[in-house]
Write a protein that holds these residues in place. Structure first.
Motif, PDB file in Angstrom:
ATOM      1  N   ASN A 146       0.813  -1.216   0.000  1.00 34.30           N
ATOM      2  CA  ASN A 146       0.000   0.000   0.000  1.00 34.30           C
ATOM      3  C   ASN A 146       0.848   1.268   0.000  1.00 34.30           C
ATOM      4  O   ASN A 146       0.448   2.285  -0.563  1.00 34.30           O
ATOM      5  CB  ASN A 146      -0.946   0.006   1.204  1.00 34.30           C
ATOM      6  CG  ASN A 146      -2.117  -0.937   1.021  1.00 34.30           C
ATOM      7  OD1 ASN A 146      -2.517  -1.225  -0.101  1.00 34.30           O
ATOM      8  ND2 ASN A 146      -2.647  -1.441   2.116  1.00 34.30           N
ATOM      9  N   PHE A 204      -1.068   4.587  -1.298  1.00 36.90           N
ATOM     10  CA  PHE A 204      -2.295   4.677  -0.504  1.00 36.90           C
ATOM     11  C   PHE A 204      -1.981   5.111   0.926  1.00 36.90           C
ATOM     12  O   PHE A 204      -2.786   5.744   1.587  1.00 36.90           O
ATOM     13  CB  PHE A 204      -3.024   3.332  -0.443  1.00 36.90           C
ATOM     14  CG  PHE A 204      -3.502   2.824  -1.775  1.00 36.90           C
ATOM     15  CD1 PHE A 204      -4.014   3.705  -2.731  1.00 36.90           C
ATOM     16  CD2 PHE A 204      -3.474   1.467  -2.062  1.00 36.90           C
ATOM     17  CE1 PHE A 204      -4.469   3.230  -3.949  1.00 36.90           C
ATOM     18  CE2 PHE A 204      -3.935   0.986  -3.282  1.00 36.90           C
ATOM     19  CZ  PHE A 204      -4.418   1.867  -4.227  1.00 36.90           C
ATOM     20  N   ILE A 205      -0.804   4.681   1.414  1.00 38.39           N
ATOM     21  CA  ILE A 205      -0.412   4.991   2.790  1.00 38.39           C
ATOM     22  C   ILE A 205       0.886   5.780   2.747  1.00 38.39           C
ATOM     23  O   ILE A 205       1.790   5.451   1.972  1.00 38.39           O
ATOM     24  CB  ILE A 205      -0.193   3.687   3.603  1.00 38.39           C
ATOM     25  CG1 ILE A 205      -1.485   2.883   3.683  1.00 38.39           C
ATOM     26  CG2 ILE A 205       0.343   3.985   4.989  1.00 38.39           C
ATOM     27  CD1 ILE A 205      -1.319   1.537   4.374  1.00 38.39           C
ATOM     28  N   PRO A 223      -1.131   7.820  -5.102  1.00 36.89           N
ATOM     29  CA  PRO A 223      -1.413   6.766  -6.081  1.00 36.89           C
ATOM     30  C   PRO A 223      -1.369   7.310  -7.507  1.00 36.89           C
ATOM     31  O   PRO A 223      -1.611   8.493  -7.725  1.00 36.89           O
ATOM     32  CB  PRO A 223      -2.852   6.334  -5.745  1.00 36.89           C
ATOM     33  CG  PRO A 223      -3.177   6.904  -4.421  1.00 36.89           C
ATOM     34  CD  PRO A 223      -2.296   8.086  -4.222  1.00 36.89           C
ATOM     35  N   GLY A 224      -1.033   6.451  -8.449  1.00 34.69           N
ATOM     36  CA  GLY A 224      -0.987   6.901  -9.838  1.00 34.69           C
ATOM     37  C   GLY A 224      -1.111   5.736 -10.795  1.00 34.69           C
ATOM     38  O   GLY A 224      -0.971   4.567 -10.402  1.00 34.69           O
ATOM     39  N   ALA A 225      -1.369   6.054 -12.049  1.00 33.69           N
ATOM     40  CA  ALA A 225      -1.604   5.021 -13.057  1.00 33.69           C
ATOM     41  C   ALA A 225      -0.334   4.249 -13.418  1.00 33.69           C
ATOM     42  O   ALA A 225      -0.403   3.217 -14.072  1.00 33.69           O
ATOM     43  CB  ALA A 225      -2.198   5.657 -14.313  1.00 33.69           C
ATOM     44  N   ARG A 261       1.405   2.684 -11.355  1.00 34.31           N
ATOM     45  CA  ARG A 261       1.436   1.493 -10.501  1.00 34.31           C
ATOM     46  C   ARG A 261       0.059   0.845 -10.495  1.00 34.31           C
ATOM     47  O   ARG A 261      -0.859   1.295  -9.807  1.00 34.31           O
ATOM     48  CB  ARG A 261       1.827   1.871  -9.062  1.00 34.31           C
ATOM     49  CG  ARG A 261       3.330   2.121  -8.884  1.00 34.31           C
ATOM     50  CD  ARG A 261       3.574   3.178  -7.848  1.00 34.31           C
ATOM     51  NE  ARG A 261       3.158   4.486  -8.311  1.00 34.31           N
ATOM     52  CZ  ARG A 261       2.575   5.403  -7.527  1.00 34.31           C
ATOM     53  NH1 ARG A 261       2.341   5.133  -6.268  1.00 34.31           N
ATOM     54  NH2 ARG A 261       2.235   6.570  -8.019  1.00 34.31           N
ATOM     55  N   PHE A 305      -2.768  -1.873  -9.623  1.00 33.22           N
ATOM     56  CA  PHE A 305      -3.012  -2.582  -8.363  1.00 33.22           C
ATOM     57  C   PHE A 305      -4.111  -3.610  -8.569  1.00 33.22           C
ATOM     58  O   PHE A 305      -5.146  -3.320  -9.175  1.00 33.22           O
ATOM     59  CB  PHE A 305      -3.440  -1.582  -7.280  1.00 33.22           C
ATOM     60  CG  PHE A 305      -3.169  -2.052  -5.869  1.00 33.22           C
ATOM     61  CD1 PHE A 305      -2.078  -1.569  -5.155  1.00 33.22           C
ATOM     62  CD2 PHE A 305      -4.008  -2.976  -5.262  1.00 33.22           C
ATOM     63  CE1 PHE A 305      -1.824  -2.003  -3.857  1.00 33.22           C
ATOM     64  CE2 PHE A 305      -3.751  -3.421  -3.969  1.00 33.22           C
ATOM     65  CZ  PHE A 305      -2.666  -2.932  -3.258  1.00 33.22           C
ATOM     66  N   PHE A 341      -6.475  -5.978  -6.279  1.00 34.78           N
ATOM     67  CA  PHE A 341      -6.885  -6.141  -4.887  1.00 34.78           C
ATOM     68  C   PHE A 341      -7.277  -7.575  -4.592  1.00 34.78           C
ATOM     69  O   PHE A 341      -7.641  -8.335  -5.486  1.00 34.78           O
ATOM     70  CB  PHE A 341      -8.086  -5.227  -4.587  1.00 34.78           C
ATOM     71  CG  PHE A 341      -7.763  -3.764  -4.733  1.00 34.78           C
ATOM     72  CD1 PHE A 341      -7.391  -3.007  -3.633  1.00 34.78           C
ATOM     73  CD2 PHE A 341      -7.825  -3.148  -5.978  1.00 34.78           C
ATOM     74  CE1 PHE A 341      -7.096  -1.659  -3.765  1.00 34.78           C
ATOM     75  CE2 PHE A 341      -7.534  -1.806  -6.117  1.00 34.78           C
ATOM     76  CZ  PHE A 341      -7.158  -1.059  -5.016  1.00 34.78           C
ATOM     77  N   GLN A 361      -9.890  -8.394  -2.702  1.00 34.50           N
ATOM     78  CA  GLN A 361     -11.352  -8.442  -2.875  1.00 34.50           C
ATOM     79  C   GLN A 361     -11.679  -8.249  -4.354  1.00 34.50           C
ATOM     80  O   GLN A 361     -10.912  -7.662  -5.099  1.00 34.50           O
ATOM     81  CB  GLN A 361     -12.049  -7.315  -2.097  1.00 34.50           C
ATOM     82  CG  GLN A 361     -11.711  -7.208  -0.639  1.00 34.50           C
ATOM     83  CD  GLN A 361     -10.529  -6.277  -0.393  1.00 34.50           C
ATOM     84  OE1 GLN A 361      -9.591  -6.218  -1.183  1.00 34.50           O
ATOM     85  NE2 GLN A 361     -10.561  -5.569   0.710  1.00 34.50           N
ATOM     86  N   SER A 370     -12.932  -6.263  -7.068  1.00 40.59           N
ATOM     87  CA  SER A 370     -12.956  -4.807  -7.003  1.00 40.59           C
ATOM     88  C   SER A 370     -13.393  -4.175  -8.314  1.00 40.59           C
ATOM     89  O   SER A 370     -13.168  -3.003  -8.528  1.00 40.59           O
ATOM     90  CB  SER A 370     -11.574  -4.298  -6.632  1.00 40.59           C
ATOM     91  OG  SER A 370     -10.662  -4.628  -7.662  1.00 40.59           O
ATOM     92  N   LEU A 371     -14.018  -4.955  -9.199  1.00 39.42           N
ATOM     93  CA  LEU A 371     -14.559  -4.325 -10.414  1.00 39.42           C
ATOM     94  C   LEU A 371     -15.708  -3.415  -9.995  1.00 39.42           C
ATOM     95  O   LEU A 371     -16.416  -3.704  -9.040  1.00 39.42           O
ATOM     96  CB  LEU A 371     -15.079  -5.387 -11.383  1.00 39.42           C
ATOM     97  CG  LEU A 371     -14.037  -6.363 -11.927  1.00 39.42           C
ATOM     98  CD1 LEU A 371     -14.709  -7.388 -12.833  1.00 39.42           C
ATOM     99  CD2 LEU A 371     -12.943  -5.631 -12.684  1.00 39.42           C
ATOM    100  N   GLY A 415      -9.165   3.096 -17.135  1.00 39.52           N
ATOM    101  CA  GLY A 415      -7.885   3.786 -17.009  1.00 39.52           C
ATOM    102  C   GLY A 415      -7.505   4.531 -18.285  1.00 39.52           C
ATOM    103  O   GLY A 415      -7.053   5.673 -18.240  1.00 39.52           O
ATOM    104  N   ARG A 430      -7.318  -4.914 -16.206  1.00 30.76           N
ATOM    105  CA  ARG A 430      -7.675  -3.509 -15.979  1.00 30.76           C
ATOM    106  C   ARG A 430      -6.430  -2.725 -15.561  1.00 30.76           C
ATOM    107  O   ARG A 430      -6.243  -1.572 -15.949  1.00 30.76           O
ATOM    108  CB  ARG A 430      -8.743  -3.410 -14.883  1.00 30.76           C
ATOM    109  CG  ARG A 430      -9.042  -1.966 -14.466  1.00 30.76           C
ATOM    110  CD  ARG A 430     -10.149  -1.862 -13.456  1.00 30.76           C
ATOM    111  NE  ARG A 430      -9.794  -2.483 -12.176  1.00 30.76           N
ATOM    112  CZ  ARG A 430     -10.616  -2.562 -11.144  1.00 30.76           C
ATOM    113  NH1 ARG A 430     -11.843  -2.096 -11.228  1.00 30.76           N
ATOM    114  NH2 ARG A 430     -10.226  -3.137 -10.012  1.00 30.76           N
ATOM    115  N   ALA A 431      -5.570  -3.378 -14.755  1.00 25.80           N
ATOM    116  CA  ALA A 431      -4.333  -2.719 -14.340  1.00 25.80           C
ATOM    117  C   ALA A 431      -3.312  -2.719 -15.487  1.00 25.80           C
ATOM    118  O   ALA A 431      -2.662  -1.721 -15.753  1.00 25.80           O
ATOM    119  CB  ALA A 431      -3.768  -3.414 -13.115  1.00 25.80           C
TER     120      ALA A 431
END
Lengths: 274, 282
Positions: free
Chosen positions: A66, A71-72, A89-91, A93, A95, A97, A99, A101-102, A115, A162-163
C-alpha cells in the motif's frame, strides 16, 4: 564478448519498472503506544522482475504494498519507482486487490477501459487495446457482462488486465487469488505467468502461500513480524516457463522446505501475539 | 409379489384440486399479491358487518361496500379535476424536491464545508411535521397553490436529501472502490463521476421512492389550503362535514396513487441500474 547476462542487464537498465524502497518505516500512532508496522524496509527491484512478498498475517506485507501504491504515507523513508519518489497513487502502478474490485455498474469492457479513458486515449485505440487484453485472458465474450454475472476467477482476470492495459511500470498484487478455489487459483497463476512472459512488467506479489510464491516469483522476500521487516531474500532459479507439474519437482520441494523453515519461526511469533 | 394399485378415493379429485390451487398460489407472485388485497378488504368487510368492537371499534367505520358506493358516486361526477389538481401539486413538489435533494445531498456528502454550512438548520427543520407548516405556508407564498406545492415538497425533500448524503458517504467510505479509481489515475472529478455517483445511485433511488410516497403522504395536509379541488381536499372537506365514506375513499385513492407512483419510480430506478442483483428468499 557480450554474454547473455550483459544483454539481460542492458535490457533491464533501459526498461521502466525499477522499484527502490529506502529505510521505509510505518508507525501507527494510537493513543498511548506506538505500533511499528514496518521497520526500516530496504528493497531494490529490477525492471521486469517478479518479486513475491511472503509472510504470516500481521507482518505488514500488505502495508508495504500500500505504501508503494501511494495509498499509505510512510512515517519515514521513501519509495522510488523509476527514480521518481512516490507521494500518491498513480496510473504508473497498477493494483490488483484481494477483494473483487470491479465497479459493479460497469461492464467488463467498461471496467478495463476506465484507465485509458481517464488518460484521454482515443475511442478507437481504447477499443483495440481493451479487446486485445480481453482476448488474452479469455474474457472477450464476456465483455458486456456486469461483474455480478462473472465468476470470481473471471473477475480477478478482469482486474488484472484492468491494471495492465494502462502499461504500468509496476503491477502490485495483494493476495489476488486468495479468495479463489484451489483449481481456479492454479489456472490463474499459470495465466498470470503467461501474460507476464509477454509483457515483462515488474510485479510485486503479496501472498502467504509458499507454493504460490515459489511458483510465480524470481525472488521471494520473506517477512517477519513485530516489527514487520524483510527477513531474508531467496532467489528462485526454477526454469521458465513454469507449469503446474514443476511444483512436483525435487528442486521445487527443496526450495519449499527452505522457505518454510524461514518463515516458520515468524509464523509462531505472530501466532503467540494473537 | 403384489402390485399396489391406488384406488381413486371419492375425495381424491378434491384433494387434487386443493393441491393444484396451493401450488398455483404459492408459485404465482401476482396471485399472491392479489390474495393479500382480497384478504385485506375481506377481513375489513367481515369486521364491519359483525360490528367488531375489541380495542378497535369497527361499528362506526364505513365498510368497504359503503366506500365502494361513495367511490362510484364520486367517479360518475367529475373526478378528473380533483385528480389532476392533486397530481399536479404532488409532481411539482416532488420534482423540485428531487432536484434540490439530490443536488444538495451530493454536495453535502462530498464537501465538508457545505455540510457544516447547511445541515444544522436543515436538521432542525427536518422533524417538523408538514401540518405545522400550514400557517407559515399561507404567510410565505403569494397563493395557495404555491403553498401546497411547498408542503408536498417538504414531504419529499428530506428523505431524498438524507438518502443521497448517506449514499455518497458510504461510497466514499468504500476504501477499495476509491483506491481502484486512484490507481487508474483518476482525479477527484473522475472519482466523483465514475465511482461516487453510480455508487450512491441505489441509495438515491430508495430516497426517491420514499420521497414519492411522502409527497402523497403530505397531500391531505397541503390541500387543507385548497379552495375547491383535490383528492386531499375532498378528504378534508368530508371530515369537516362528517361524511365518512368519502373520507375513506379519499384515503384509499391517495394510498393507491402514492403506491403506484412509488412503484413507477422504483421501476424507473431499476431500469437505470441493470447492474444490480436482488436475490430474495422465495
Amino acid at each position: 564478448m557480450v554474454t547473455m547476462q550483459q544483454i539481460e542487464q542492458e535490457r533491464r537498465t533501459t526498461l521502466k519498472g525499477s522499484v527502490q524502497v529506502e529505510g521505509l518505516s510505518v508507525v501507527y500512532r494510537r493513543k498511548q503506544y506506538e505500533n511499528g508496522v514496518l521497520d526500516s524496509i530496504q528493497l531494490a527491484i529490477q525492471p521486469g522482475e517478479f518479486v513475491c512478498l511472503l509472510g504470516p498475517s500481521g507482518c505488514g506485507k500488505s502495508t508495504l504494498l500500500n505504501v508503494i501504491a501511494g495509498f499509505i504515507k510512510p512515517s519515514s523513508g521513501y519509495v522510488l519507482v523509476d527514480q521518481t519518489p512516490i507521494t500518491r497513487p498513480g496510473a504508473d502502478r497498477g493494483f490488483v486487490f484481494q477483494q473483487y474490485s470491479l465497479l459493479p455498474w460497469k461492464t467488463t469492457f467498461q471496467n478495463v477501459e476506465m484507465g485509458l479513458r481517464i488518460q484521454g486515449v482515443s475511442k478507437a485505440e481504447r477499443t483495440e487495446r481493451v479487446n486485445d487484453y480481453l482476448n488474452r485472458v479469455g474474457l472477450y465474450k464476456h465483455r458486456n457482462s456486469y461483474p455480478h454475472q462473472l465468476s470470481g476467477g473471471m473477475q480477478q482476470r478482469a482486474s488484472i488486465i484492468r491494471a495492465l492495459v494502462n502499461s504500468p511500470s509496476v503491477l502490485l498484487m495483494d493476495e489476488p487469488f486468495a479468495a479463489l478455489d484451489a483449481q481456479t487459483r492454479h489456472m490463474m497463476q499459470e495465466l498470470l505467468l503467461s501474460i507476464w512472459d509477454d509483457l515483462k512488467t515488474t510485479v510485486i506479489f503479496v501472498t502467504h502461500d509458499i507454493e504460490e510464491a515459489i511458483f510465480l516469483g524470481d525472488r521471494i522476500c520473506t517477512m517477519g513480524v513485530h516489527p514487520g521487516r524483510i527477513k531474508s531474500e531467496i532467489p528462485v532459479h526454477l526454469p521458465r516457463p513454469r507449469h503446474f507439474d514443476d511444483t512436483l519437482s525435487q528442486d521445487f520441494i527443496d526450495l519449499h522446505r527452505r522457505v518454510f523453515d524461514c518463515i516458520r519461526e515468524e509464523t509462531m511469533k505472530s501466532m503467540e501475539a494473537c | 409379489m403384489t402390485v399396489m394399485v391406488s384406488k381413486p378415493s371419492p375425495m381424491g379429485w378434491v384433494n387434487q384440486l386443493a393441491m393444484t390451487a396451493r401450488t398455483a398460489i404459492l408459485q404465482n407472485r401476482p396471485l399472491r399479491q392479489l390474495l393479500s388485497l382480497v384478504l385485506f378488504f375481506g377481513i375489513w368487510q367481515i369486521l364491519s358487518s359483525i360490528n367488531f368492537h375489541f380495542i378497535i371499534n369497527f361499528q362506526f367505520l364505513p365498510s368497504p361496500l359503503e366506500v365502494f358506493r361513495a367511490t362510484i358516486k364520486f367517479m360518475t361526477g367529475n373526478p378528473w379535476i380533483h385528480f389532476w389538481s392533486s397530481i399536479q401539486r404532488v409532481l411539482w413538489g416532488y420534482a423540485i424536491a428531487s432536484m434540490a435533494g439530490v443536488l444538495l445531498g451530493v454536495l453535502v456528502g462530498w464537501f465538508e464545508v457545505v455540510e457544516d454550512l447547511t445541515m444544522p438548520p436543515l436538521e432542525i427543520l427536518r422533524p417538523i411535521p408538514a401540518v405545522a407548516w400550514i400557517p407559515l405556508a399561507i404567510l410565505m407564498f403569494p397563493n395557495a397553490e404555491t403553498g401546497m406545492v411547498y408542503i408536498t415538497f417538504l414531504g419529499a425533500f428530506f428523505p431524498i436529501l438524507i438518502s443521497t448524503i448517506k449514499g455518497v458517504e458510504s461510497t466514499l467510505g468504500d476504501t477499495v472502490l476509491i483506491r481502484v479509481g486512484q490507481c487508474l489515475g483518476a482525479n477527484p472529478w473522475h472519482i466523483f463521476k465514475d465511482i461516487v455517483i453510480p455508487g450512491s445511485m441505489p441509495s438515491i433511488a430508495s430516497g426517491l421512492t420514499i420521497g414519492m410516497g411522502n409527497a402523497w403522504f403530505c397531500l391531505v395536509t397541503a390541500e387543507i389550503l385548497a379552495g375547491r379541488y383535490g383528492i386531499g381536499y375532498i378528504t378534508w372537506e368530508s371530515y369537516v362535514t362528517s361524511n365518512y365514506p368519502p373520507i375513506v375513499m379519499g384515503m384509499l385513492l391517495i394510498g393507491l396513487m402514492g403506491a403506484f407512483s412509488s412503484w413507477a419510480v422504483d421501476r424507473a430506478a431499476r431500469a437505470l441500474m441493470p447492474w444490480r442483483v436482488i436475490k430474495k428468499q422465495s
